[in-house]
Design an enzyme around this catalytic site. Structure first.
Site, PDB file in Angstrom:
ATOM      1  N   ASP A  66       1.033  -1.368   0.023  1.00 31.30           N
ATOM      2  CA  ASP A  66       0.030   0.130  -0.125  1.00 31.30           C
ATOM      3  C   ASP A  66       0.824   1.209   0.093  1.00 31.30           C
ATOM      4  OD1 ASP A  66       0.927  -0.359   2.412  1.00 31.30           O
ATOM      5  OD2 ASP A  66      -0.957  -1.086   3.360  1.00 31.30           O
ATOM      6  N   ASN A 134      -7.122  -3.728  14.553  1.00 29.07           N
ATOM      7  CA  ASN A 134      -8.362  -3.673  14.106  1.00 29.07           C
ATOM      8  C   ASN A 134      -8.440  -4.874  13.197  1.00 29.07           C
ATOM      9  OD1 ASN A 134      -7.217  -2.851  11.790  1.00 29.07           O
ATOM     10  ND2 ASN A 134      -8.648  -0.862  11.743  1.00 29.07           N
ATOM     11  N   HIS A 136      -6.816  -5.199  10.335  1.00 31.49           N
ATOM     12  CA  HIS A 136      -6.683  -4.966   8.807  1.00 31.49           C
ATOM     13  C   HIS A 136      -5.432  -5.683   8.438  1.00 31.49           C
ATOM     14  CE1 HIS A 136      -4.399  -1.036   9.481  1.00 31.49           C
ATOM     15  NE2 HIS A 136      -3.316  -2.053   9.583  1.00 31.49           N
ATOM     16  N   GLU A 141      -9.403  -2.098   5.609  1.00 29.27           N
ATOM     17  CA  GLU A 141     -10.041  -1.914   6.827  1.00 29.27           C
ATOM     18  C   GLU A 141     -11.218  -2.764   7.074  1.00 29.27           C
ATOM     19  OE1 GLU A 141      -8.102  -0.519   8.804  1.00 29.27           O
ATOM     20  OE2 GLU A 141      -7.349   1.587   8.348  1.00 29.27           O
TER      21      GLU A 141
END
Ligand code: PGA
Length: 262
Positions: A66, A134, A136, A141
């Site tokens: 990313d 979280n 990801h 996400e």
């Protein structure tokens, strides 16, 4: 999913470094998927050491997961900069074959270009992953489609909070990124995930033992046939079947040992 539980973060990092260097030794022109984040800094230090000890990266191709939308490659917080700083500038890799999504062009174009590049050079032999608190992977996400390709994703509040330490002020902090999709990630032959510390324990549990759900994007890895998650004891502390995973791993080690001996 195979899970290797190590006593310490250093041991877990060493294990992952071993998987990557073994891959390059077995196939010098490997295509690697690479990740960024605090967890990977020590790992890349180990790969630099492997290079100083004689391992060549000259024929390796890499794809990073990313990049932030809006940050040029020379921005100190860009992932292009991170990769040069922690790895590429210290090894003999051809940086023309180190691909990272372009954060400066239209995100639609950047995403489409990236999928084309992966199709042209791939498939990815070994994809390295970190794990967000979280759940990801990349910047997929919670709520990301489990069938997604590379695209722009808005960063979650959790991720923005975790990233705040790296940026001088909130106004300059990117709020979206171009990320490989979950389908893109899962098209790699092998996936090696590294998660360290108590802060990741909940995410590790949801990834391994929770339902496959967009609420925990890493849970999609349960559907991939060749995933190794390497974690330290702190990150493993909430796993319900921890003893079973350790038993499985002892059997795996015995199998590998006898295969090596024969
Ligand atoms: P970290 O990031 O290594 O900085 O914890 C991991 C991730 O968010 O993928």
């Amino acid at each position: 999913m195979r899970i290797i539980i190590c006593d310490t973060a250093a041991e877990a990092t060493e294990k992952v470094a071993g998987f990557i260097t073994d891959q390059i030794r077995a196939r010098p022109d490997s295509v690697l998927g690479l990740a960024t984040g605090g967890t990977m800094e020590r790992l890349y230090g180990r790969l630099q050491q492997a290079h100083r000890d004689g391992l060549s990266f000259a024929d390796v191709t890499t794809f990073n997961l990313d990049e932030y939308v809006g940050l040029p490659a020379d921005h100190p917080q860009s992932y292009a900069y991170y990769m040069r700083h922690f790895l590429f500038d210290h090894i003999d890799i051809d940086q023309d074959r180190c691909f990272i999504p372009d954060g400066t062009i239209h995100p639609f174009q950047a995403a489409a270009d990236y999928e084309t590049l992966i199709a042209d050079h791939g498939p990815i032999d070994l994809q390295l992953l970190g794990l967000g608190r979280n759940g990801h992977i990349g910047f997929n996400e919670p709520s990301s489609s489990l069938n997604s390709l590379t695209r722009e994703k808005a960063l979650s509040q959790d991720t923005l909070a975790a990233n705040r330490q790296y940026f001088d002020d909130d106004a300059n902090m990117p709020n979206s990124a171009i990320t490989m999709g979950i389908k893109t990630i899962c098209s790699a032959h092998q996936i090696v995930l590294l998660a360290l510390g108590a802060g990741k324990a909940q995410a590790v549990k949801r990834m391994m033992e929770g339902p496959v759900s967009t609420f925990c994007p890493a849970s999609a890895l349960q559907m991939h046939p060749n995933v190794i998650a390497v974690v330290d004891a702190d990150a493993a502390q909430l796993l319900e079947l921890k003893d079973h995973y350790m038993h499985e791993e002892r059997i795996q080690q015995m199998r590998e040992h006898s295969a090596g001996v024969v």
